[in-house]
Design an enzyme around this catalytic site. Structure first.
Site, PDB file in Angstrom:
ATOM      1  N   ASP A  47      -3.575   2.515  -5.390  1.00 32.71           N
ATOM      2  CA  ASP A  47      -2.272   2.491  -4.709  1.00 32.71           C
ATOM      3  C   ASP A  47      -2.071   1.244  -3.853  1.00 32.71           C
ATOM      4  OD1 ASP A  47      -3.939   3.066  -2.532  1.00 32.71           O
ATOM      5  OD2 ASP A  47      -2.431   4.325  -1.581  1.00 32.71           O
ATOM      6  N   GLU A  48      -2.817   0.197  -4.151  1.00 28.57           N
ATOM      7  CA  GLU A  48      -2.721  -1.004  -3.311  1.00 28.57           C
ATOM      8  C   GLU A  48      -2.810  -2.272  -4.170  1.00 28.57           C
ATOM      9  OE1 GLU A  48      -5.026  -1.305   0.606  1.00 28.57           O
ATOM     10  OE2 GLU A  48      -6.013  -2.736  -0.715  1.00 28.57           O
ATOM     11  N   ASP A  95       0.869  -1.185   0.000  1.00 35.49           N
ATOM     12  CA  ASP A  95       0.000   0.000   0.000  1.00 35.49           C
ATOM     13  C   ASP A  95       0.906   1.236   0.000  1.00 35.49           C
ATOM     14  OD1 ASP A  95      -1.765   2.053   0.519  1.00 35.49           O
ATOM     15  OD2 ASP A  95      -2.634   1.159   2.316  1.00 35.49           O
TER      16      ASP A  95
HETATM   17  P1  DGT Z   1      -2.151   6.031   3.664  1.00 40.17           P
HETATM   18  O1  DGT Z   1      -2.291   4.791   2.828  1.00 40.17           O
HETATM   19  O2  DGT Z   1      -2.977   6.004   4.893  1.00 40.17           O
HETATM   20  O3  DGT Z   1      -0.733   6.429   3.918  1.00 40.17           O
HETATM   21  O4  DGT Z   1      -2.770   7.267   2.835  1.00 40.17           O
HETATM   22  P2  DGT Z   1      -3.352   7.335   1.377  1.00 40.17           P
HETATM   23  O5  DGT Z   1      -3.514   8.786   1.052  1.00 40.17           O
HETATM   24  O6  DGT Z   1      -2.520   6.561   0.401  1.00 40.17           O
HETATM   25  O7  DGT Z   1      -4.786   6.702   1.572  1.00 40.17           O
HETATM   26  P3  DGT Z   1      -5.480   5.453   0.887  1.00 40.17           P
HETATM   27  O8  DGT Z   1      -4.496   4.368   0.635  1.00 40.17           O
HETATM   28  O9  DGT Z   1      -6.671   5.141   1.706  1.00 40.17           O
HETATM   29  O10 DGT Z   1      -6.009   6.056  -0.485  1.00 40.17           O
HETATM   30  C1  DGT Z   1      -5.210   6.168  -1.676  1.00 40.17           C
HETATM   31  C2  DGT Z   1      -5.514   7.460  -2.412  1.00 40.17           C
HETATM   32  O11 DGT Z   1      -6.918   7.539  -2.665  1.00 40.17           O
HETATM   33  C3  DGT Z   1      -5.196   8.712  -1.619  1.00 40.17           C
HETATM   34  O12 DGT Z   1      -3.856   9.138  -1.750  1.00 40.17           O
HETATM   35  C4  DGT Z   1      -6.169   9.715  -2.171  1.00 40.17           C
HETATM   36  C5  DGT Z   1      -7.386   8.888  -2.513  1.00 40.17           C
HETATM   37  N1  DGT Z   1      -8.377   9.013  -1.423  1.00 40.17           N
HETATM   38  C6  DGT Z   1      -8.398   8.384  -0.221  1.00 40.17           C
HETATM   39  N2  DGT Z   1      -9.442   8.760   0.530  1.00 40.17           N
HETATM   40  C7  DGT Z   1     -10.118   9.675  -0.221  1.00 40.17           C
HETATM   41  C8  DGT Z   1     -11.311  10.457  -0.004  1.00 40.17           C
HETATM   42  O13 DGT Z   1     -11.960  10.390   1.042  1.00 40.17           O
HETATM   43  N3  DGT Z   1     -11.693  11.284  -1.040  1.00 40.17           N
HETATM   44  C9  DGT Z   1     -10.991  11.365  -2.227  1.00 40.17           C
HETATM   45  N4  DGT Z   1     -11.424  12.169  -3.205  1.00 40.17           N
HETATM   46  N5  DGT Z   1      -9.877  10.659  -2.454  1.00 40.17           N
HETATM   47  C10 DGT Z   1      -9.440   9.838  -1.468  1.00 40.17           C
HETATM   48 CA    CA Z   2      -2.228   4.269   0.611  1.00 35.16          CA
END
Ligand code: DGT
Ligand code: CA
Length: 373
Positions: free
Chosen positions: A114-115, A13
């Site tokens: 991203d996973e 991830d």
């Molecule tokens: P992490 O994995 O906790 O370090 O953080 P992220 O940002 O990679 O979160 P993840 O893996 O749940 O989601 C991957 C991408 O999906 C993230 O970079 C942006 C998008 N994303 C996640 N949550 C939301 C949301 O609530 N709204 C929108 N528009 N995009 C989102």
């Molecule tokens: Ca992520």
């Protein structure tokens, strides 16, 4: 640690993916709070936070938060950076990372932008210490080639590997061998189990189930009675780390590309605009070894209404020229109809979509007629 018949699954991830991609593009923002926003366009700050880097998270920014609130939260940090989402850019980085992962095992499954999961039982001969070394190698390769950190979890199935990856973020590598599954899960809060959100936690509490240990030992009939025949057993499986789902690539259903025009328009010569979109889609189809059975267009009008039209084509294709040809023809009739029914139809963004995808039936594909013309 080596047991021949073990299943070994790796979950990868990427950390704070959109925000980290922005840091890669512009390293000078690293260390500052970085917030990636979905601007809705109504006012300068209307919209929500898509994601943010860990600097911003530590200060209280969360995904889904209104941009105005994120700005207020970071009001004392003038160096905070707010950026609009650039989905095409994140898509291209994601494809590069997925190509690295796909090369590690034929049993590969991308579960989001991203996973991804890899079943490496064969590659490691069921040996978790070899899987750990492979996990390290994957992390190093993604860092070297794409300058991105990720969190990796290794376990005997997808469920456990995912929870292992989630347990140490960002930049973590967590191994949960079969004998450690229950102790690992028992240490988690019940709401950290996969698929258990705040509402389920509340309902479980009402049944007197507040810990993973209690859920793992709960009566399956009681769970089924309250959560249904499907979810009930799933909840207990989550608490016990039981998951038989195979790692396999999910079928993609469609690809689309969309651009914003320099100015709202209803001109008919779309060749220039459609070419690069069709080129991207054709490349994507080739990459996935897919042919499109339908080609469609997307038009977002000056009033922000989305209109689509789709045409089935006789011979499935991945040809750029054919995608341009069909999309142009769909746009021509779209504007002809639109202008005759309500005068000046203007569009702001236009897109092309290929759908009805299938693998080619013959090894050697016949070249498309349009490519000759
Ligand atoms: P992490 O994995 O906790 O370090 O953080 P992220 O940002 O990679 O979160 P993840 O893996 O749940 O989601 C991957 C991408 O999906 C993230 O970079 C942006 C998008 N994303 C996640 N949550 C939301 C949301 O609530 N709204 C929108 N528009 N995009 C989102
Ligand atoms: Ca992520």
């Amino acid at each position: 640690m080596s047991i021949g018949s073990n299943r070994v699954v790796i979950c990868v991830d990427l950390d704070y993916f959109y925000a980290q991609s922005e840091e890669v593009r512009n390293p000078s923002i690293k260390g500052k709070p970085v917030v990636v926003c979905v601007f809705s366009g109504r006012t300068e700050i209307s919209g929500a936070v898509s994601t943010s880097n860990y600097v911003a998270r530590r200060l209280g920014v969360r995904s889904g938060m209104p941009i105005a609130l994120a700005k207020k939260t970071l009001a004392r940090y003038p160096d905070a950076v707010f950026l609009p989402m650039d989905t095409d850019y994140y898509d291209s980085i994601s494809s590069n990372v997925m190509d690295i992962l796909r090369s590690k095992s034929p049993a590969f499954e991308q579960s989001s932008i991203d996973e991804a999961y890899l079943d490496v039982s064969n590659e490691t001969e069921g040996d978790f210490s070899r899987a750990y070394e492979l996990g390290k190698k994957i992390r190093a390769e993604i860092l070297e080639r794409e300058k991105l950190t990720c969190s990796v979890g290794i376990g005997p199935n997808k469920l456990v590997s995912k929870m292992a990856a989630d347990s140490k973020k960002p930049d973590g590598l967590t191994l949960v061998v079969p004998g450690e599954v229950q102790p690992f899960l028992n240490k988690l809060e019940i709401g950290k189990l996969f698929g258990i959100g705040p509402k389920t936690v509340e309902k479980l509490h009402e049944l007197g189930i507040g810990t993973v240990v209690q859920l793992a030992q709960a009566d399956i009939r009681v769970l089924s009675e309250h959560f249904g025949e499907k979810l009930g057993p799933q909840l207990r499986d989550a608490a016990m780390g039981v998951d038989d789902n195979p790692v396999q690539e999910r079928g993609v259903e469609q690809f689309s590309r969309i651009v914003t025009l320099k100015r709202d328009s209803n001109i008919f010569d779309f060749q220039d605009v459609l070419e690069p979109l069709a080129a991207d889609l054709s490349k994507k189809l080739l990459e996935y070894n897919m042919l499109a059975g339908s080609i469609g267009i997307i038009a977002i009008t000056a009033e922000l209404k989305t209109k689509t039209r789709t045409r089935k084509i006789e011979n499935s294709t991945d040809s750029k020229a054919e995608i341009v040809h069909v999309a142009s023809s769909l746009f021509e009739s779209f504007f002809a109809d639109g202008n005759s029914s309500h005068g000046d139809l203007m569009v702001r963004r236009i897109g092309v979509r290929v759908s009805n995808l299938a693998k080619p039936t013959k090894d050697k594909k016949e070249p498309s007629l349009v490519d000759f013309l």
